[in-house]
Structures are given as C-alpha cells and as structure tokens.
Design an enzyme around this catalytic site. Structure first.
Site, PDB file in Angstrom:
ATOM      1  N   HIS A 132     -19.707  13.853 -26.495  1.00 42.58           N
ATOM      2  CA  HIS A 132     -19.490  12.907 -27.595  1.00 42.58           C
ATOM      3  C   HIS A 132     -19.432  11.454 -27.144  1.00 42.58           C
ATOM      4  CE1 HIS A 132     -15.610  14.079 -25.987  1.00 42.58           C
ATOM      5  NE2 HIS A 132     -15.068  13.000 -26.495  1.00 42.58           N
ATOM      6  N   ALA A 191       1.312  13.444 -23.332  1.00 37.81           N
ATOM      7  CA  ALA A 191       0.934  12.068 -23.667  1.00 37.81           C
ATOM      8  C   ALA A 191       1.824  11.475 -24.764  1.00 37.81           C
ATOM      9  CB  ALA A 191      -0.533  12.023 -24.092  1.00 37.81           C
ATOM     10  N   TYR A 198       0.838  -1.207   0.000  1.00 35.61           N
ATOM     11  CA  TYR A 198       0.000   0.000   0.000  1.00 35.61           C
ATOM     12  C   TYR A 198       0.874   1.258   0.000  1.00 35.61           C
ATOM     13  CZ  TYR A 198      -3.940   3.062   0.968  1.00 35.61           C
ATOM     14  OH  TYR A 198      -4.910   4.032   0.878  1.00 35.61           O
ATOM     15  N   LYS A 234      -0.519   6.319 -23.772  1.00 33.68           N
ATOM     16  CA  LYS A 234      -0.027   6.652 -25.114  1.00 33.68           C
ATOM     17  C   LYS A 234       1.442   6.227 -25.215  1.00 33.68           C
ATOM     18  CE  LYS A 234      -4.031   8.872 -24.978  1.00 33.68           C
ATOM     19  NZ  LYS A 234      -4.123  10.202 -24.439  1.00 33.68           N
ATOM     20  N   PHE A 287      -6.584  19.381 -25.318  1.00 33.42           N
ATOM     21  CA  PHE A 287      -7.250  18.089 -25.507  1.00 33.42           C
ATOM     22  C   PHE A 287      -8.638  18.130 -24.838  1.00 33.42           C
ATOM     23  CE2 PHE A 287      -7.923  13.601 -24.209  1.00 33.42           C
ATOM     24  CZ  PHE A 287      -8.011  13.075 -25.480  1.00 33.42           C
ATOM     25  N   ASP A 288      -9.548  17.243 -25.259  1.00 34.91           N
ATOM     26  CA  ASP A 288     -10.933  17.371 -24.776  1.00 34.91           C
ATOM     27  C   ASP A 288     -11.079  17.212 -23.254  1.00 34.91           C
ATOM     28  OD1 ASP A 288     -10.470  14.657 -24.963  1.00 34.91           O
ATOM     29  OD2 ASP A 288     -12.334  14.163 -25.959  1.00 34.91           O
ATOM     30  N   ASP A 329       1.269  18.958 -21.542  1.00 35.10           N
ATOM     31  CA  ASP A 329       0.362  17.816 -21.599  1.00 35.10           C
ATOM     32  C   ASP A 329       1.092  16.833 -22.524  1.00 35.10           C
ATOM     33  OD1 ASP A 329      -1.580  15.975 -22.017  1.00 35.10           O
ATOM     34  OD2 ASP A 329      -3.112  17.374 -22.711  1.00 35.10           O
TER      35      ASP A 329
HETATM   36  C1  LIG Z   1      -5.364  10.963 -23.848  1.00 35.20           C
HETATM   37  C2  LIG Z   1      -4.991  12.335 -23.557  1.00 35.20           C
HETATM   38  C3  LIG Z   1      -5.333  12.941 -22.332  1.00 35.20           C
HETATM   39  C4  LIG Z   1      -6.202  12.285 -21.288  1.00 35.20           C
HETATM   40  O1  LIG Z   1      -5.666  11.095 -20.873  1.00 35.20           O
HETATM   41  P1  LIG Z   1      -6.567   9.842 -20.431  1.00 35.20           P
HETATM   42  O2  LIG Z   1      -5.542   8.825 -20.086  1.00 35.20           O
HETATM   43  O3  LIG Z   1      -7.401   9.459 -21.616  1.00 35.20           O
HETATM   44  O4  LIG Z   1      -7.383  10.256 -19.284  1.00 35.20           O
HETATM   45  C5  LIG Z   1      -4.910  14.244 -22.127  1.00 35.20           C
HETATM   46  N1  LIG Z   1      -4.209  14.905 -23.065  1.00 35.20           N
HETATM   47  C6  LIG Z   1      -3.863  14.348 -24.241  1.00 35.20           C
HETATM   48  C7  LIG Z   1      -3.073  15.128 -25.231  1.00 35.20           C
HETATM   49  C8  LIG Z   1      -4.251  13.058 -24.528  1.00 35.20           C
HETATM   50  O5  LIG Z   1      -3.941  12.536 -25.713  1.00 35.20           O
END
Ligand SMILES: *Cc1c(COP(=O)(O)O)cnc(C)c1O
Length: 463
Positions: A450, A217, A72, A258, A124-125, A215
């Site tokens: 969406h 990813a 833990y 990713k 990103f969304d 951000d």
């Molecule tokens: C996928 C993604 C996110 C969100 O990540 P999740 O793992 O889907 O919650 C944020 N920013 C970018 C650029 C992404 O491609």
C-alpha cells in the site's frame, strides 16, 4: 449552565497550512498514481494520514532536546529513557530502536523461525509484515463483534479467549514464539482491550508456557478507556492502570511516535534478562549500540518526557474528546463509521459510504481519493490494499471491512479543522450515487504494497 469542554493546553507556535482548488487536487492525485502516500504534504490541507510522529511536542519536550547527551555509549539520555520505562511501564530491560517496526525487527529476528504461529488481535501491518516475511503466520483471534461496525461495545479490541485457547492447544509451544496483543487494537478501529481480557490472555499464555507480547503504541489511550469504561478503575490514575496492564505481559514493543508523542523513536522491552541479551546482537547490527539503538540522545530525552505527559489524564481527555467530537459530527451527518469512536482515529465504513463501487476495485481507497478531491483531506486505506495478497495463493485478500482511517495527530489540529473533515465527508456521501467505479492496480510490491502501489481508474478499461 455547564461550561463546555476545552483543550488542556494553549498554542505557542504555529505552522501555516495551504489551501488548494478542486482542479489542482484532481491533477495532483492523478500525478500521485492515486496513492495518497505519494502526495507532497504541501498539497494537503488537513493531514489525517497517521497520528504517528505527527503530534506537537510540548515546551518541556523541546527543552529536553537541548539537554540531550549524544555520547556514543552510556549517555545520560539512555538512562533517562530507561528510568521512564522502568517507572511508568515497569520493565527492567530494553533496547532503543528508531521506530516501532525496528523494535519488531530486533525481537522477531531473535524469536521467529519459519512455520511459527503468532496469534493475536488484528496484527498491525508492519507486525504482520515482519511475521510473514519470516514465513510465519499472524493468526487473527479478535472477537467477531469487531467486524460489525455499527455495534457499540466498550472493548471491541479484545481477543476471543476461546479462539486463542484453540490455537494454543493445537500447536506445540515451540511453534508459538509469542502471543501479540495490540493495545489499542489499531486495525479494528483504534478499539481498546479491557483489563479483564488482558488478564485472561496472560493467564492463558502462562498456562501454555507462551510469552505475551504487547504491541503497545497506544498504551495510554487504552488505559484511558479502561478508566472510563471498565468497572473498578474509575478512581485509579492512568499511570496506575498502565502499571497494572504491563504487569500482565512478558515483552513489549512500542512505536513511541504514538503515545510518547515524539516524531521518531521506539523500543522493545523485556522482563526476562536472557531474552534481552539474545536480542542485543540484532540491535547492534541493525540499529546501533545498546545505549542508543536507532535514536539520538535528544530524542531519547523527548521520549522519556513524552511518555510521562502521554500518560496524564488531562492530555488523554483532550485527545480522545477530539476524536469523539468528530464521531458526533459524523452521527449528525449520518456518515457511517466503526462504532464507538476509537482512541486515535475514526474509521469510516467505506462499503456503506460507497455502496456502488465493486469490492474488487478497492472501495476504501476510492473513498480516500474522493475525500482528498473534496477538501484536501488525507486519510489512509485500511482495506484490501493494506491486506496484501495471500502469501501462498497470491490472490488479493478482500477483508470483510473496507475502512478509511482518519487518524488525528496529537495536539495538532483544532476542532474547526475537524468540522471541515465532517462536512467534506457529508458532501461525498451526498454524491455517492455518482461514484460507481474504483481503481485497478498498475504496479505493486509483494509485501506492504500500500505504501508504494500505483493505481489507475477502473473505468479506463482493463477489468
Ligand atoms: C505504528 C505502529 C507500529 C509500527 O511502528 P512504526 O513506528 O510506524 O514503525 C506497530 N504497531 C502498531 C499498533 C502501530 O500503531
């Protein structure tokens, strides 16, 4: 004769795919209320919905699962992940989270207040969702060239530094908790950001006393493009380029699904110890204790291994060549897409594909449905449905681009699958004069609609 290019791996385990008939698919998509997220995966032949969490792990990653420490508190796996983040990205402090949006939740719960402004390149969304949910504004300062799908420039994901500077001048720094640089720029077509632009943005942030958040990813794909497209980086390794990129930022969030090639996981990392401490409470109440956040020990191990593999040149060359291969096939068939081909996906220009569908009837979604019916291929709409309604007027927002994103999972499909995708798109293009109507909304959520939206054929009446 030059030897042709081939993948940097071979296959050890397979997962069968099921084919279906056009009649079955027409029935299934209607049952799914014309929302591709509602389809059962067994009803899909080639799934390009996302490259998130859908990649194939390596033998070393699977081995790491067995070595996971599920304590833990203070687990070895936490320290393995910490080591990877330190060595590869250069961050001292981090909090694990179950995925990227959870990392955003921890960070934004701490730093955003109502009325704040977060400028960036095409948020990103989920990022936009987290910002707008807190009644703050995600201000898009991407270069204008990104909106021209046919223009070929090497770094179409860049921020327009002049636009950013205007924003930084206009608002007091107390109202700008961070500038958000998304690398690669997913929404604008998986397009990379140059090192020059990263540096320039960082310098602006420093000048105005505002933190820069990556951000990140697809940080490795971005580094690959810097290596092959930006002068001065051709002889550097991906890991050297990644290190330099991250020397120009203060905070990072990452969806590890990713470029760290895991099925689940993410984290937020900090250069500043104080901010790390301020964020800890939101990690504990939303995710879990500080040394596992939202992750199990085995997943933290696989993430650490994946971050290492994901930032290796051979892997990235195989991956990005596959995306480029799809782009080249589409060129051959005259299928229009956001040029040049991105790092993780091809974004088909739906308005050019389906010129007869009115924009009020969701052109990219219509293309996604047609491609599914044609060959059982699932893409995702990046257009008016994703854009949500304006938070103030509640009117639909119709972005200038209506794109169908075909995201390629890492190490998962072969180029034979890619050939099927290209041929199916050509078939839809060839019959586009018969596609004149799109869809209308039957029900939706107020934010990030969406995922759950329900649609109906426009020709059935209303509107
Ligand atoms: C996928 C993604 C996110 C969100 O990540 P999740 O793992 O889907 O919650 C944020 N920013 C970018 C650029 C992404 O491609």
């Amino acid at each position: 004769m030059n030897l042709p290019f081939a993948e940097s791996y071979r296959i050890k385990m397979i997962e069968p795919l099921r084919k279906s008939t056009r009649e079955e698919r027409e029935r299934w998509i209607k049952e799914a209320k014309y929302n591709l997220f509602n389809l059962k995966s067994d009803r899909i032949f080639i799934d390009l919905l996302t490259d998130s969490g859908t990649g194939a792990m390596s033998e070393k990653q699977w081995s790491e699962l067995m070595l996971g420490d599920e304590s833990y508190a203070g687990a070895r796996s936490y320290y393995k992940m910490k080591e990877a983040i330190k060595n590869i990205l250069g961050f001292e402090y981090f909090l694990p989270a179950h995925q990227g949006r959870a990392a955003e939740n921890i960070l934004y719960s701490t730093i955003i207040k109502e009325g704040d402004i977060l400028p960036g390149n095409s948020h990103f969304d989920t990022t936009k969702g987290h910002i707008e949910f807190r009644k703050a504004v995600a201000l898009d300062c991407t270069i204008d060239e990104a909106a021209d799908t046919q223009l070929e420039i090497p770094f179409k994901g860049n921020i327009d530094a002049n636009k950013l500077e205007e924003v930084l001048k206009k608002y007091p720094k107390e109202q700008i908790p961070a500038v958000v640089l998304t690398i690669t720029n997913n929404t604008a077509g998986g397009q990379p950001v140059s090192m020059e632009n990263i540096k320039e943005v960082y310098q602006l942030c420093q000048k105005f006393g505002v933190p820069l958040q990556f951000d990140a990813a697809r940080l490795a794909e971005n580094a690959y493009f810097i290596k092959i497209r930006e002068k001065g980086y051709e002889n550097k390794t991906i890991k050297e380029i990644v290190k330099e990129m991250f020397s120009y930022c203060d905070i990072m969030t990452m969806s590890a699904k990713k470029d760290a090639i895991v099925n689940m996981g993410g984290f937020v990392a900090f250069k500043d110890e104080n901010l790390w401490k301020r964020c800890q409470m939101y990690c504990i109440i939303n995710e879990g204790f500080l040394t596992y956040g939202g992750m199990s020990g085995r997943d933290m191990n696989a993430l650490a291994q994946g971050l290492d593999e994901g930032t290796e040149f051979d892997h990235l060359e195989t991956r990005i060549n596959q995306v480029a291969y799809l782009g080249a096939k589409l060129d051959e068939y005259k299928v229009p897409y956001q040029r040049p081909a991105g790092g993780h996906a091809i974004f088909v220009d739906a308005k050019k594909m389906l010129p007869n569908v009115p924009k009020e009837e969701f052109v990219a979604q219509t293309l996604g449905i047609e491609l599914y019916i044609e060959a059982g291929i699932r893409g995702v709409e990046i257009g008016a449905l994703l854009a949500d309604r304006d938070p103030i007027t509640r009117e639909n927002r119709f972005p200038s681009l209506e794109l169908l994103r075909l995201a390629i999972p890492r190490r998962t499909y072969t180029n034979n699958h890619i050939d099927v995708v290209a041929a199916a798109l050509k078939n839809v293009l060839d019959r586009n004069n018969t596609i004149t109507r799109g869809y209308v909304i039957k029900s939706e959520f107020p934010i990030m609609r969406h995922f759950t939206i329900e649609l109906e054929k426009a020709e059935l009446g209303n509107q």
